[in-house]
Design a protein around this motif. Sequence first.
Motif, PDB file in Angstrom:
ATOM      1  N   ASP A 198       2.864  12.502  52.447  1.00 24.52           N
ATOM      2  CA  ASP A 198       2.399  11.650  53.542  1.00 24.52           C
ATOM      3  C   ASP A 198       3.418  10.580  53.934  1.00 24.52           C
ATOM      4  N   GLN A 199       4.489  10.423  53.167  1.00 18.48           N
ATOM      5  CA  GLN A 199       5.510   9.401  53.437  1.00 18.48           C
ATOM      6  C   GLN A 199       6.718  10.021  54.131  1.00 18.48           C
ATOM      7  N   GLU A 200       6.955   9.631  55.377  1.00 19.53           N
ATOM      8  CA  GLU A 200       8.115  10.104  56.126  1.00 19.53           C
ATOM      9  C   GLU A 200       9.405   9.579  55.465  1.00 19.53           C
ATOM     10  N   PHE A 201      10.455  10.400  55.459  1.00 21.56           N
ATOM     11  CA  PHE A 201      11.730  10.004  54.871  1.00 21.56           C
ATOM     12  C   PHE A 201      12.379   8.903  55.690  1.00 21.56           C
ATOM     13  N   THR A 202      12.765   7.831  55.012  1.00 24.22           N
ATOM     14  CA  THR A 202      13.718   6.854  55.538  1.00 24.22           C
ATOM     15  C   THR A 202      14.654   6.549  54.382  1.00 24.22           C
ATOM     16  N   LEU A 203      15.855   6.191  54.696  1.00 22.68           N
ATOM     17  CA  LEU A 203      16.835   5.916  53.661  1.00 22.68           C
ATOM     18  C   LEU A 203      16.380   4.793  52.734  1.00 22.68           C
ATOM     19  N   ARG A 204      15.813   3.745  53.297  1.00 22.87           N
ATOM     20  CA  ARG A 204      15.357   2.605  52.495  1.00 22.87           C
ATOM     21  C   ARG A 204      14.232   3.015  51.534  1.00 22.87           C
ATOM     22  N   LYS A 205      13.251   3.760  52.014  1.00 22.28           N
ATOM     23  CA  LYS A 205      12.151   4.203  51.142  1.00 22.28           C
ATOM     24  C   LYS A 205      12.656   5.118  50.037  1.00 22.28           C
ATOM     25  N   TYR A 206      13.588   6.004  50.370  1.00 18.52           N
ATOM     26  CA  TYR A 206      14.141   6.915  49.363  1.00 18.52           C
ATOM     27  C   TYR A 206      14.907   6.134  48.296  1.00 18.52           C
ATOM     28  N   LYS A 207      15.693   5.141  48.721  1.00 13.26           N
ATOM     29  CA  LYS A 207      16.441   4.316  47.775  1.00 13.26           C
ATOM     30  C   LYS A 207      15.494   3.589  46.834  1.00 13.26           C
ATOM     31  N   GLU A 208      14.434   2.989  47.374  1.00 14.07           N
ATOM     32  CA  GLU A 208      13.467   2.269  46.547  1.00 14.07           C
ATOM     33  C   GLU A 208      12.741   3.205  45.591  1.00 14.07           C
ATOM     34  N   ASP A 209      12.383   4.390  46.069  1.00 10.66           N
ATOM     35  CA  ASP A 209      11.691   5.371  45.242  1.00 10.66           C
ATOM     36  C   ASP A 209      12.611   5.925  44.153  1.00 10.66           C
ATOM     37  N   LEU A 210      13.864   6.149  44.497  1.00 12.71           N
ATOM     38  CA  LEU A 210      14.834   6.724  43.563  1.00 12.71           C
ATOM     39  C   LEU A 210      15.316   5.703  42.540  1.00 12.71           C
ATOM     40  N   GLY A 211      15.450   4.444  42.959  1.00 13.53           N
ATOM     41  CA  GLY A 211      15.910   3.401  42.051  1.00 13.53           C
ATOM     42  C   GLY A 211      17.414   3.364  41.859  1.00 13.53           C
ATOM     43  N   LYS A 212      18.153   3.906  42.809  1.00 10.49           N
ATOM     44  CA  LYS A 212      19.615   3.887  42.749  1.00 10.49           C
ATOM     45  C   LYS A 212      20.149   3.055  43.903  1.00 10.49           C
ATOM     46  N   PRO A 213      21.371   2.515  43.776  1.00 13.83           N
ATOM     47  CA  PRO A 213      21.965   1.816  44.926  1.00 13.83           C
ATOM     48  C   PRO A 213      22.327   2.823  46.024  1.00 13.83           C
ATOM     49  N   TYR A 214      22.495   2.333  47.232  1.00 11.05           N
ATOM     50  CA  TYR A 214      22.789   3.214  48.364  1.00 11.05           C
ATOM     51  C   TYR A 214      24.024   4.076  48.126  1.00 11.05           C
ATOM     52  N   ASN A 215      25.052   3.520  47.491  1.00  5.34           N
ATOM     53  CA  ASN A 215      26.291   4.287  47.313  1.00  5.34           C
ATOM     54  C   ASN A 215      26.157   5.397  46.267  1.00  5.34           C
ATOM     55  N   ARG A 216      25.029   5.493  45.584  1.00  8.89           N
ATOM     56  CA  ARG A 216      24.804   6.552  44.600  1.00  8.89           C
ATOM     57  C   ARG A 216      23.829   7.617  45.106  1.00  8.89           C
ATOM     58  N   ILE A 217      23.345   7.469  46.335  1.00  8.74           N
ATOM     59  CA  ILE A 217      22.428   8.450  46.910  1.00  8.74           C
ATOM     60  C   ILE A 217      23.231   9.639  47.420  1.00  8.74           C
ATOM     61  N   THR A 218      22.786  10.835  47.071  1.00  9.16           N
ATOM     62  CA  THR A 218      23.442  12.051  47.516  1.00  9.16           C
ATOM     63  C   THR A 218      22.424  12.956  48.186  1.00  9.16           C
ATOM     64  N   LEU A 219      22.729  13.353  49.411  1.00 10.34           N
ATOM     65  CA  LEU A 219      21.947  14.329  50.153  1.00 10.34           C
ATOM     66  C   LEU A 219      22.905  15.429  50.594  1.00 10.34           C
ATOM     67  N   TYR A 220      22.383  16.613  50.835  1.00 10.46           N
ATOM     68  CA  TYR A 220      23.229  17.765  51.137  1.00 10.46           C
ATOM     69  C   TYR A 220      22.832  18.435  52.439  1.00 10.46           C
ATOM     70  N   LEU A 221      23.838  18.959  53.144  1.00  9.23           N
ATOM     71  CA  LEU A 221      23.600  19.848  54.269  1.00  9.23           C
ATOM     72  C   LEU A 221      23.509  21.253  53.698  1.00  9.23           C
ATOM     73  N   CYS A 222      22.483  21.963  54.076  1.00  6.13           N
ATOM     74  CA  CYS A 222      22.257  23.311  53.563  1.00  6.13           C
ATOM     75  C   CYS A 222      21.887  24.214  54.733  1.00  6.13           C
ATOM     76  N   PRO A 223      22.402  25.451  54.761  1.00  4.56           N
ATOM     77  CA  PRO A 223      21.987  26.363  55.838  1.00  4.56           C
ATOM     78  C   PRO A 223      20.489  26.643  55.763  1.00  4.56           C
ATOM     79  N   GLU A 224      19.861  26.817  56.921  1.00  8.84           N
ATOM     80  CA  GLU A 224      18.432  27.141  56.972  1.00  8.84           C
ATOM     81  C   GLU A 224      18.164  28.486  56.299  1.00  8.84           C
ATOM     82  N   GLU A 225      19.066  29.432  56.511  1.00 12.76           N
ATOM     83  CA  GLU A 225      18.917  30.789  55.984  1.00 12.76           C
ATOM     84  C   GLU A 225      20.174  31.166  55.202  1.00 12.76           C
TER      85      GLU A 225
END
Length: 104
Positions: A69-96
């Motif tokens: 029910d929680q839409e992704f925002t960078l700030r919410k993800y950082k708070e939920d993850l408990g890491k600083p912004y420079n340690r957040i890693t997200l990836y581009l992945c092909p759909e198929e």
Amino acid sequence: MKYVSFDTTTPVRGKSLPLKVNKDAKYAKVFSVALTKREAYDKSFDTKLSWKLVYPDGQYCLTLPGQEDQEFTLRKYKEDLGKPYNRITLYLCPEEPDFNPEAF
């Protein structure tokens, strides 16, 4: 990320790029900035494929992990993850997968 089998992805080493986006950026903004930067810095990037932004476990980034029910925002993800912004890693992945699925 790339597909190693029909349903398994793995990060591609040496292809990470830092992004500068607003802390309250939603999925669409982070995704568009990531695509733009990847296209500019990686000449082997296939723009003909459909891409998505995923967490390190391969889960789609539209919502926070475990909180559908929680839409992704960078700030919410950082708070939920408990890491600083420079340690957040997200990836581009092909759909198929970009190979013949009948091979698996």
